[in-house]
Design a protein around this motif. Structure first.
Motif, PDB file in Angstrom:
ATOM      1  N   ARG A   5      51.116  -1.864  67.456  1.00 11.02           N
ATOM      2  CA  ARG A   5      49.903  -2.130  66.680  1.00 11.02           C
ATOM      3  C   ARG A   5      48.729  -2.186  67.653  1.00 11.02           C
ATOM      4  N   TYR A   6      47.726  -1.359  67.395  1.00  8.73           N
ATOM      5  CA  TYR A   6      46.564  -1.301  68.265  1.00  8.73           C
ATOM      6  C   TYR A   6      45.304  -1.248  67.401  1.00  8.73           C
ATOM      7  N   ILE A   7      44.212  -1.806  67.935  1.00  6.12           N
ATOM      8  CA  ILE A   7      42.886  -1.448  67.424  1.00  6.12           C
ATOM      9  C   ILE A   7      42.165  -0.867  68.628  1.00  6.12           C
ATOM     10  N   LEU A   8      41.594   0.317  68.461  1.00  7.36           N
ATOM     11  CA  LEU A   8      40.977   0.992  69.603  1.00  7.36           C
ATOM     12  C   LEU A   8      39.519   1.306  69.298  1.00  7.36           C
ATOM     13  N   THR A   9      38.662   1.091  70.298  1.00  3.90           N
ATOM     14  CA  THR A   9      37.267   1.490  70.139  1.00  3.90           C
ATOM     15  C   THR A   9      37.179   2.981  70.504  1.00  3.90           C
ATOM     16  N   PRO A  10      36.217   3.716  69.922  1.00  2.00           N
ATOM     17  CA  PRO A  10      36.264   5.180  70.013  1.00  2.00           C
ATOM     18  C   PRO A  10      36.026   5.760  71.417  1.00  2.00           C
ATOM     19  N   ASP A  11      35.497   4.941  72.351  1.00  2.00           N
ATOM     20  CA  ASP A  11      35.362   5.440  73.729  1.00  2.00           C
ATOM     21  C   ASP A  11      36.728   5.753  74.341  1.00  2.00           C
ATOM     22  N   ILE A  12      37.793   5.292  73.702  1.00  3.24           N
ATOM     23  CA  ILE A  12      39.143   5.572  74.212  1.00  3.24           C
ATOM     24  C   ILE A  12      39.394   7.092  74.280  1.00  3.24           C
ATOM     25  N   PHE A  13      38.746   7.859  73.371  1.00  4.35           N
ATOM     26  CA  PHE A  13      39.010   9.303  73.352  1.00  4.35           C
ATOM     27  C   PHE A  13      38.532   9.978  74.640  1.00  4.35           C
ATOM     28  N   ASP A  14      37.309   9.629  75.078  1.00  2.00           N
ATOM     29  CA  ASP A  14      36.821  10.224  76.328  1.00  2.00           C
ATOM     30  C   ASP A  14      37.681   9.788  77.507  1.00  2.00           C
ATOM     31  N   ILE A  15      38.113   8.549  77.477  1.00  5.64           N
ATOM     32  CA  ILE A  15      38.978   8.061  78.566  1.00  5.64           C
ATOM     33  C   ILE A  15      40.311   8.824  78.543  1.00  5.64           C
ATOM     34  N   LEU A  16      40.861   9.009  77.347  1.00  6.70           N
ATOM     35  CA  LEU A  16      42.150   9.721  77.240  1.00  6.70           C
ATOM     36  C   LEU A  16      42.046  11.152  77.764  1.00  6.70           C
ATOM     37  N   LYS A  17      40.892  11.782  77.495  1.00  9.75           N
ATOM     38  CA  LYS A  17      40.698  13.167  77.971  1.00  9.75           C
ATOM     39  C   LYS A  17      40.806  13.248  79.484  1.00  9.75           C
ATOM     40  N   LYS A  18      40.406  12.166  80.136  1.00 12.63           N
ATOM     41  CA  LYS A  18      40.418  12.154  81.604  1.00 12.63           C
ATOM     42  C   LYS A  18      41.664  11.489  82.174  1.00 12.63           C
ATOM     43  N   THR A  19      42.548  11.012  81.316  1.00  7.05           N
ATOM     44  CA  THR A  19      43.734  10.295  81.803  1.00  7.05           C
ATOM     45  C   THR A  19      44.829  11.280  82.213  1.00  7.05           C
ATOM     46  N   GLU A  20      45.276  11.143  83.448  1.00  7.10           N
ATOM     47  CA  GLU A  20      46.325  12.041  83.970  1.00  7.10           C
ATOM     48  C   GLU A  20      47.686  11.603  83.419  1.00  7.10           C
ATOM     49  N   PRO A  21      48.596  12.565  83.237  1.00 12.68           N
ATOM     50  CA  PRO A  21      49.953  12.172  82.849  1.00 12.68           C
ATOM     51  C   PRO A  21      50.546  11.235  83.907  1.00 12.68           C
ATOM     52  N   SER A  22      51.332  10.250  83.466  1.00 12.03           N
ATOM     53  CA  SER A  22      51.987   9.358  84.447  1.00 12.03           C
ATOM     54  C   SER A  22      53.454   9.198  84.088  1.00 12.03           C
ATOM     55  N   LYS A  23      53.840   8.014  83.637  1.00 12.98           N
ATOM     56  CA  LYS A  23      55.253   7.752  83.325  1.00 12.98           C
ATOM     57  C   LYS A  23      55.845   8.884  82.472  1.00 12.98           C
ATOM     58  N   ASN A  24      56.974   9.405  82.878  1.00 13.14           N
ATOM     59  CA  ASN A  24      57.676  10.487  82.174  1.00 13.14           C
ATOM     60  C   ASN A  24      56.835  11.752  82.002  1.00 13.14           C
ATOM     61  N   GLY A  25      55.803  11.921  82.834  1.00 10.04           N
ATOM     62  CA  GLY A  25      54.965  13.119  82.744  1.00 10.04           C
ATOM     63  C   GLY A  25      54.109  13.145  81.481  1.00 10.04           C
ATOM     64  N   GLU A  26      53.931  11.979  80.843  1.00 10.19           N
ATOM     65  CA  GLU A  26      53.190  11.927  79.576  1.00 10.19           C
ATOM     66  C   GLU A  26      51.849  11.220  79.742  1.00 10.19           C
ATOM     67  N   ILE A  27      50.901  11.562  78.856  1.00 12.10           N
ATOM     68  CA  ILE A  27      49.612  10.854  78.847  1.00 12.10           C
ATOM     69  C   ILE A  27      49.826   9.539  78.099  1.00 12.10           C
ATOM     70  N   GLN A  28      49.623   8.450  78.805  1.00 13.30           N
ATOM     71  CA  GLN A  28      49.959   7.130  78.258  1.00 13.30           C
ATOM     72  C   GLN A  28      48.718   6.401  77.745  1.00 13.30           C
ATOM     73  N   ILE A  29      48.810   5.874  76.524  1.00 12.01           N
ATOM     74  CA  ILE A  29      47.706   5.053  75.995  1.00 12.01           C
ATOM     75  C   ILE A  29      47.530   3.805  76.866  1.00 12.01           C
ATOM     76  N   THR A  30      48.643   3.321  77.428  1.00 12.02           N
ATOM     77  CA  THR A  30      48.586   2.130  78.298  1.00 12.02           C
ATOM     78  C   THR A  30      47.633   2.364  79.474  1.00 12.02           C
ATOM     79  N   ASP A  31      47.708   3.544  80.102  1.00 10.03           N
ATOM     80  CA  ASP A  31      46.812   3.840  81.242  1.00 10.03           C
ATOM     81  C   ASP A  31      45.358   3.889  80.778  1.00 10.03           C
ATOM     82  N   ALA A  32      45.117   4.531  79.637  1.00  6.88           N
ATOM     83  CA  ALA A  32      43.743   4.637  79.132  1.00  6.88           C
ATOM     84  C   ALA A  32      43.190   3.245  78.808  1.00  6.88           C
ATOM     85  N   LEU A  33      44.034   2.387  78.250  1.00  7.75           N
ATOM     86  CA  LEU A  33      43.588   1.025  77.928  1.00  7.75           C
ATOM     87  C   LEU A  33      43.299   0.226  79.186  1.00  7.75           C
TER      88      LEU A  33
END
Ligand code: G1P
Length: 276
Positions: A209-237
């Motif tokens: 369960r998450y509530i996310l503010t919309p700036d998360i999208f720009d952050i996600l675009k710049k977030t490199e894959p990490s654990k398991n080669g995947e883009i993680q919401i945890t890193d963006a947060l």
């Protein structure tokens, strides 16, 4: 009428559900049913009860059953009209009458962060909720999303629901640590996706369960894959937390991890007892 702060809920539902094979070979894992209701319907009902009426679903190949579930089936409606069976469709009829459903496909499985980014065209530039239908939550009073929206209205920042887990299970979750600013509300200072127990900053796990503010999208675009080669919401947060504020919220209620067989069976037994 007062404008609601959270109007949309994103449901990432493109994953393969490998832990439930062979059941999920031809059927979406989100359509696995606890008693007579598929997991995703529990999630949609939670969002609806929290005042959200726009459901945004991230689907993938082989997920058509989800769209069909949240649609009218004329033949069936016709068959059971006026019979005692009609009441079985009451819950889904109520959803269809009061919510809209939008879908977009995640074409490659590149992680939860990528799934959420895929939902940007459906969400636009506003704060939104995310529900992972695998995590079925049952609460006595307000449901988890209602509790989180109340908190969002006060703090206006991204929020993740958390719970204490067995320290040996940290490698199954995003783990947070931080400073408790109110009872059960933690300002996040550290957040790691699925750390080994010896590397975990605490035993506070993020649940779906998450509530996310919309700036998360720009952050996600710049977030490199990490654990398991995947883009993680945890890193963006974590990026968001280091620039501003992200809260961990120890929700009131019980979560069942229906993404694995044990949790699924426990949910089934408990809900059966309650609904009997
Ligand atoms: C995802 C997230 C993880 C979170 C979990 C909650 O993991 O990446 O941070 O703790 O959901 O259910 P998944 O279970 O999809 O591997």
């Amino acid at each position: 009428m007062e404008q609601k702060s959270i109007r949309k809920c994103l449901f990432p539902a493109a994953g393969y559900g490998t832990r439930f094979l062979p059941a999920t070979k031809a059927m979406p894992k989100e359509m696995m049913s606890v008693l007579t209701k598929p997991l995703i319907q529990y999630g949609v009902e939670e969002a609806m009860q929290a005042g959200i009426s726009n459901m945004c679903i991230i689907t993938g190949r082989g997920k058509r059953a989800i769209e069909d579930h949240f649609d009218i089936c004329y033949e069936l409606e016709d068959q059971i009209r006026g019979t005692s069976k009609e009441k079985s469709l009451a819950s889904i009829r109520k959803i269809i009458a009061s919510c809209t459903f939008s879908y977009t496909r995640q074409m490659q499985m590149k992680g939860l962060g990528h799934a959420i980014l895929t939902g940007k065209p459906l969400v636009g530039n506003e704060a939104f909720a995310v529900i992972l239908a695998d995590d079925l939550c049952s609460c006595e009073g307000r449901n988890v999303m209602e509790q989180m929206i109340l908190l969002y209205d006060k703090y206006q920042c991204s929020i993740v629901a958390i719970e204490e887990i067995e320290p040996s299970h940290t490698d199954q979750y995003g783990i947070i640590a931080g400073t408790e600013i109110e009872d059960g509300i933690i300002k996040v200072t550290s957040m790691i996706e699925k750390p080994k127990p010896e590397e975990a900053p605490s035993n506070l796990a993020i649940i779906g369960r998450y509530i996310l503010t919309p700036d998360i999208f720009d952050i996600l675009k710049k977030t490199e894959p990490s654990k398991n080669g995947e883009i993680q919401i945890t890193d963006a947060l974590m990026t968001q937390a280091s620039k501003g504020k992200v809260l961990g919220y120890r929700f009131k209620g019980k979560r069942y991890d229906c993404g694995n067989v044990d949790g699924f069976v426990e949910a089934t037994i408990d809900l059966y007892r309650v609904n009997k």
